[in-house]
Design a protein around this motif. Structure first.
Motif, PDB file in Angstrom:
ATOM      1  N   VAL A  81      26.512  67.329  67.984  1.00 57.50           N
ATOM      2  CA  VAL A  81      27.238  67.709  66.774  1.00 57.50           C
ATOM      3  C   VAL A  81      26.941  69.166  66.459  1.00 57.50           C
ATOM      4  O   VAL A  81      25.775  69.582  66.441  1.00 57.50           O
ATOM      5  N   ALA A  82      27.991  69.955  66.227  1.00 54.92           N
ATOM      6  CA  ALA A  82      27.838  71.376  65.930  1.00 54.92           C
ATOM      7  C   ALA A  82      27.655  71.601  64.439  1.00 54.92           C
ATOM      8  O   ALA A  82      27.919  70.713  63.613  1.00 54.92           O
ATOM      9  N   ASP A  83      27.223  72.819  64.091  1.00 51.14           N
ATOM     10  CA  ASP A  83      26.992  73.133  62.683  1.00 51.14           C
ATOM     11  C   ASP A  83      28.289  73.222  61.877  1.00 51.14           C
ATOM     12  O   ASP A  83      28.257  73.225  60.648  1.00 51.14           O
ATOM     13  N   ASP A  84      29.436  73.279  62.564  1.00 47.39           N
ATOM     14  CA  ASP A  84      30.716  73.275  61.853  1.00 47.39           C
ATOM     15  C   ASP A  84      31.337  71.887  61.806  1.00 47.39           C
ATOM     16  O   ASP A  84      32.502  71.724  61.408  1.00 47.39           O
ATOM     17  N   GLY A  85      30.581  70.881  62.241  1.00 47.26           N
ATOM     18  CA  GLY A  85      31.056  69.512  62.170  1.00 47.26           C
ATOM     19  C   GLY A  85      31.719  69.000  63.433  1.00 47.26           C
ATOM     20  O   GLY A  85      31.992  67.793  63.546  1.00 47.26           O
ATOM     21  N   ARG A  86      32.013  69.865  64.377  1.00 47.42           N
ATOM     22  CA  ARG A  86      32.638  69.398  65.618  1.00 47.42           C
ATOM     23  C   ARG A  86      31.694  68.470  66.372  1.00 47.42           C
ATOM     24  O   ARG A  86      30.483  68.656  66.373  1.00 47.42           O
ATOM     25  N   ARG A  87      32.300  67.505  67.065  1.00 42.14           N
ATOM     26  CA  ARG A  87      31.524  66.522  67.818  1.00 42.14           C
ATOM     27  C   ARG A  87      31.984  66.549  69.273  1.00 42.14           C
ATOM     28  O   ARG A  87      33.177  66.468  69.565  1.00 42.14           O
ATOM     29  N   LEU A  88      31.035  66.664  70.170  1.00 39.94           N
ATOM     30  CA  LEU A  88      31.340  66.642  71.596  1.00 39.94           C
ATOM     31  C   LEU A  88      31.603  65.200  72.032  1.00 39.94           C
ATOM     32  O   LEU A  88      30.995  64.263  71.511  1.00 39.94           O
ATOM     33  N   ASP A  89      32.518  65.025  72.964  1.00 39.32           N
ATOM     34  CA  ASP A  89      32.721  63.690  73.517  1.00 39.32           C
ATOM     35  C   ASP A  89      31.398  63.170  74.075  1.00 39.32           C
ATOM     36  O   ASP A  89      30.576  63.943  74.585  1.00 39.32           O
ATOM     37  N   PRO A  90      31.166  61.870  74.007  1.00 42.72           N
ATOM     38  CA  PRO A  90      29.868  61.312  74.435  1.00 42.72           C
ATOM     39  C   PRO A  90      29.498  61.714  75.864  1.00 42.72           C
ATOM     40  O   PRO A  90      30.353  61.793  76.746  1.00 42.72           O
ATOM     41  N   VAL A  91      28.212  61.967  76.065  1.00 46.69           N
ATOM     42  CA  VAL A  91      27.684  62.332  77.379  1.00 46.69           C
ATOM     43  C   VAL A  91      26.535  61.388  77.723  1.00 46.69           C
ATOM     44  O   VAL A  91      25.924  60.775  76.847  1.00 46.69           O
ATOM     45  N   ASP A  92      26.278  61.294  79.021  1.00 47.11           N
ATOM     46  CA  ASP A  92      25.178  60.448  79.483  1.00 47.11           C
ATOM     47  C   ASP A  92      23.845  61.187  79.505  1.00 47.11           C
ATOM     48  O   ASP A  92      22.792  60.593  79.292  1.00 47.11           O
ATOM     49  N   GLU A  93      23.910  62.478  79.824  1.00 47.69           N
ATOM     50  CA  GLU A  93      22.693  63.283  79.954  1.00 47.69           C
ATOM     51  C   GLU A  93      22.935  64.659  79.340  1.00 47.69           C
ATOM     52  O   GLU A  93      24.082  65.132  79.259  1.00 47.69           O
ATOM     53  N   VAL A  94      21.847  65.307  78.934  1.00 45.52           N
ATOM     54  CA  VAL A  94      21.918  66.665  78.399  1.00 45.52           C
ATOM     55  C   VAL A  94      20.878  67.529  79.108  1.00 45.52           C
ATOM     56  O   VAL A  94      19.706  67.135  79.231  1.00 45.52           O
ATOM     57  N   LEU A  95      21.308  68.690  79.589  1.00 48.76           N
ATOM     58  CA  LEU A  95      20.396  69.695  80.136  1.00 48.76           C
ATOM     59  C   LEU A  95      20.345  70.857  79.154  1.00 48.76           C
ATOM     60  O   LEU A  95      21.350  71.523  78.921  1.00 48.76           O
ATOM     61  N   VAL A  96      19.195  71.067  78.558  1.00 43.09           N
ATOM     62  CA  VAL A  96      19.014  72.166  77.615  1.00 43.09           C
ATOM     63  C   VAL A  96      18.352  73.315  78.368  1.00 43.09           C
ATOM     64  O   VAL A  96      17.163  73.261  78.691  1.00 43.09           O
ATOM     65  N   LEU A  97      19.123  74.348  78.667  1.00 44.45           N
ATOM     66  CA  LEU A  97      18.649  75.481  79.459  1.00 44.45           C
ATOM     67  C   LEU A  97      18.852  76.747  78.640  1.00 44.45           C
ATOM     68  O   LEU A  97      19.645  77.622  78.963  1.00 44.45           O
ATOM     69  N   THR A  98      18.116  76.823  77.541  1.00 43.01           N
ATOM     70  CA  THR A  98      18.287  77.894  76.564  1.00 43.01           C
ATOM     71  C   THR A  98      17.139  78.895  76.564  1.00 43.01           C
ATOM     72  O   THR A  98      16.963  79.641  75.608  1.00 43.01           O
ATOM     73  N   GLY A  99      16.352  78.902  77.625  1.00 39.46           N
ATOM     74  CA  GLY A  99      15.272  79.876  77.724  1.00 39.46           C
ATOM     75  C   GLY A  99      13.915  79.286  77.392  1.00 39.46           C
ATOM     76  O   GLY A  99      13.759  78.073  77.203  1.00 39.46           O
ATOM     77  N   PHE A 100      12.935  80.178  77.314  1.00 37.69           N
ATOM     78  CA  PHE A 100      11.555  79.764  77.087  1.00 37.69           C
ATOM     79  C   PHE A 100      10.914  80.668  76.037  1.00 37.69           C
ATOM     80  O   PHE A 100      11.455  81.718  75.695  1.00 37.69           O
ATOM     81  N   ARG A 101       9.757  80.249  75.571  1.00 40.77           N
ATOM     82  CA  ARG A 101       9.033  80.992  74.543  1.00 40.77           C
ATOM     83  C   ARG A 101       7.567  81.136  74.937  1.00 40.77           C
ATOM     84  O   ARG A 101       7.022  80.290  75.652  1.00 40.77           O
ATOM     85  N   PRO A 102       6.907  82.169  74.443  1.00 36.18           N
ATOM     86  CA  PRO A 102       5.474  82.325  74.754  1.00 36.18           C
ATOM     87  C   PRO A 102       4.617  81.393  73.915  1.00 36.18           C
ATOM     88  O   PRO A 102       4.868  81.217  72.720  1.00 36.18           O
ATOM     89  N   ASP A 103       3.625  80.792  74.542  1.00 34.48           N
ATOM     90  CA  ASP A 103       2.650  79.970  73.822  1.00 34.48           C
ATOM     91  C   ASP A 103       1.536  80.894  73.334  1.00 34.48           C
ATOM     92  O   ASP A 103       0.717  81.378  74.118  1.00 34.48           O
ATOM     93  N   LEU A 104       1.519  81.134  72.035  1.00 30.50           N
ATOM     94  CA  LEU A 104       0.546  82.050  71.442  1.00 30.50           C
ATOM     95  C   LEU A 104      -0.587  81.304  70.746  1.00 30.50           C
ATOM     96  O   LEU A 104      -1.454  81.934  70.131  1.00 30.50           O
ATOM     97  N   SER A 105      -0.600  79.993  70.865  1.00 32.91           N
ATOM     98  CA  SER A 105      -1.548  79.192  70.094  1.00 32.91           C
ATOM     99  C   SER A 105      -2.999  79.514  70.428  1.00 32.91           C
ATOM    100  O   SER A 105      -3.858  79.532  69.540  1.00 32.91           O
ATOM    101  N   PHE A 106      -3.293  79.782  71.705  1.00 31.39           N
ATOM    102  CA  PHE A 106      -4.697  80.011  72.080  1.00 31.39           C
ATOM    103  C   PHE A 106      -5.113  81.478  71.871  1.00 31.39           C
ATOM    104  O   PHE A 106      -6.245  81.858  72.188  1.00 31.39           O
ATOM    105  N   LEU A 107      -4.229  82.288  71.347  1.00 37.61           N
ATOM    106  CA  LEU A 107      -4.550  83.685  71.037  1.00 37.61           C
ATOM    107  C   LEU A 107      -4.646  83.922  69.531  1.00 37.61           C
ATOM    108  O   LEU A 107      -4.563  85.065  69.068  1.00 37.61           O
ATOM    109  N   SER A 108      -4.850  82.872  68.777  1.00 42.29           N
ATOM    110  CA  SER A 108      -4.820  82.982  67.312  1.00 42.29           C
ATOM    111  C   SER A 108      -5.979  83.789  66.741  1.00 42.29           C
ATOM    112  O   SER A 108      -5.885  84.297  65.619  1.00 42.29           O
ATOM    113  N   GLU A 109      -7.099  83.933  67.489  1.00 41.48           N
ATOM    114  CA  GLU A 109      -8.261  84.648  66.953  1.00 41.48           C
ATOM    115  C   GLU A 109      -8.434  86.045  67.524  1.00 41.48           C
ATOM    116  O   GLU A 109      -9.485  86.671  67.348  1.00 41.48           O
TER     117      GLU A 109
END
Length: 456
Positions: A292-320
């Motif tokens: 479901v999109a933020d404008d209310g549109r709905r995609l026809d049903p799918v069996d599987e989803v591949l989310v390939l939107t990039g990656f992020r840095p894990d900064l959790s162990f650098l907090s100090e």
């Protein structure tokens, strides 16, 4: 430079991937002792996770010069420089041999959970620069330990933290609950079990970079062999001249060809593009999923989803430790303007080395793909030059550290991620901006030519 009280300690390198191992090779060449801590069981653990994917950089562009010198005396045979390795080739034929040469300098099964100055949290100023780092590590199956270090080079990458489906940067509503039908990796369709998961089914591919292109091309080939297989390609923007990458204008030919394969999948009807769709929710429809999109549109049903939107840095162990990060990209503040996808998306990388990679915490450097934060344009060649510069600085050779020389290939891709609401971005009309770059892009002071994002 490091103080006299810490110069006998190792430089801890976090991650035995392509850039971490290259960092170790450069440190050895400089007479410094590295200690590489790898959470996985072997060199290039993350690379092995996409062993089936072929790089769009050639062997000549993904072998570090210092690493090659280290490997030379062992009888290692360099692969054909013009050939394109898979992730598995890269790991088995280069990364693991390099780690084997480094020997006990590489430790496997060790997860870094924190980095700090000995006895000082991030608030304390007193004698900070002259105090060793303590690296908190958890060996697999053993008790935790503290490792003292003269410097820390974080080359842990971003593989462990894929970006979610939600267009606002957060998981879409219902995304976590639908985890059994959602994957964040390019599927290995050569594996019979994986192939069965997608064959004869409808899959949504969310994303617009090289990983999405790879998935689209693979699913299109599957559709040609397995009736009923179809892909819905979900794009936050419209389709324009640059949607499928640089094509013939891409100086990395394999990457240009990958975009053309994705385009062919759409033109052949094996994939249907759904444009201007910003995912907000995932709903169940029996055994299937509905996006479901933020404008209310709905995609026809799918069996599987591949989310390939990039990656992020894990900064959790650098907090100090004290990081100087850009508020948008989570890349070093001095580097971020040079790689900002709102401005740069066709390989126009300005000079950068240890100066741009430095943080308020002296002798702490984040390198490799993680140094780019959320920017998607990292290349292995860039990482090799980064660690050469960092190793020179840690050895006290500031002149060599600041003499960064590298030429990068033009990607021919325009229209930064931040332009998705700009109608010109979809058409590819970006004016004289980043795509006015020369054929050979130069990095560094008077850099002569020399040599994967969506990298490598």
């Amino acid at each position: 430079m490091v103080s006299d009280t810490t110069d006998q300690l190792p430089v801890v390198v976090i991650g035995a991937g392509p850039i971490g191992l290259a960092a170790a090779a450069h440190l050895v060449a400089r007479g410094l002792e590295p200690l590489v801590l790898e959470a996985g069981p072997s060199a290039g653990t993350a690379v092995r996770a996409w062993a089936h994917v072929r790089l769009f950089s050639t062997w000549s562009e993904v072998v570090d010069p210092a690493a090659e010198k280290l490997l030379g005396p062992t009888g290692w045979i360099r692969p054909d420089g013009a050939a394109y390795p898979t992730g598995g080739d890269w790991a088995e034929r280069y990364l693991q041999p390099l780690a084997d040469v480094l020997g006990d300098r590489v430790r496997y099964g060790v997860t870094v959970t924190g980095v700090a100055r000995a006895g000082r949290d991030r608030v304390v100023d007193a004698d900070r620069a002259g105090t060793p780092f303590t690296v908190h590590a958890e060996p697999a199956g053993g008790p935790g330990e503290l490792i003292a270090a003269r410097a820390v080079v974080d080359a842990s990458g971003t593989w462990s933290l894929p970006a979610p489906m939600g267009a606002d940067g957060l998981p879409a509503l219902g995304e976590k609950a639908a985890a059994d039908r959602i994957s964040y990796r390019v599927p290995d369709l050569g594996d019979p079990a994986v192939r069965a998961r997608y064959a004869g089914r409808r899959t949504a591919v969310v994303g617009s970079g090289a990983s999405a292109f790879t998935a689209l091309a693979g699913l299109a080939e599957l559709a040609a062999q397995e009736p009923g297989t179809h892909t819905a390609w979900v794009l936050r923007r419209g389709i324009g001249a640059q949607t499928f990458g640089g094509g013939d204008a891409d100086r990395l030919p394999a990457r240009g060809a990958l975009g053309r394969r994705a385009e062919a999948a759409v033109e052949a009807g094996r994939a249907t593009a759904v444009t201007g769709f910003r995912a907000q929710a995932v709903e169940r429809d029996g055994d299937r999923l509905v996006l479901v999109a933020d404008d209310g549109r709905r995609l026809d049903p799918v069996d599987e989803v591949l989310v390939l939107t990039g990656f992020r840095p894990d900064l959790s162990f650098l907090s100090e430790v004290r990081l100087g990060l850009d508020e948008r990209l989570q890349a070093p503040s001095a580097l971020a303007p040079l790689i900002d996808p709102n401005v740069h998306s066709c390989g126009t990388v300005a000079p950068h080395g240890v100066v741009e990679l430095s943080h308020p915490e002296e002798n702490l450097h984040v390198v490799g793909m993680k140094s780019y934060g959320r920017a998607p344009t990292f290349l292995a060649m860039t990482g090799h030059e980064q660690v050469r510069s960092v190793a020179a600085a840690l050895a006290g050779d500031r002149e060599a550290a600041e003499r960064v020389e590298l030429a990068l290939p033009e990607t021919g891709v325009c229209g930064g991620a931040g332009l998705y609401d700009d109608p010109d971005a979809a058409s590819g009309d970006t004016g004289p901006g980043c795509c006015g770059a020369p054929d050979v892009l130069r990095i560094g002071v008077g850099a002569p030519a020399s040599p994967s994002g969506g990298g490598y």
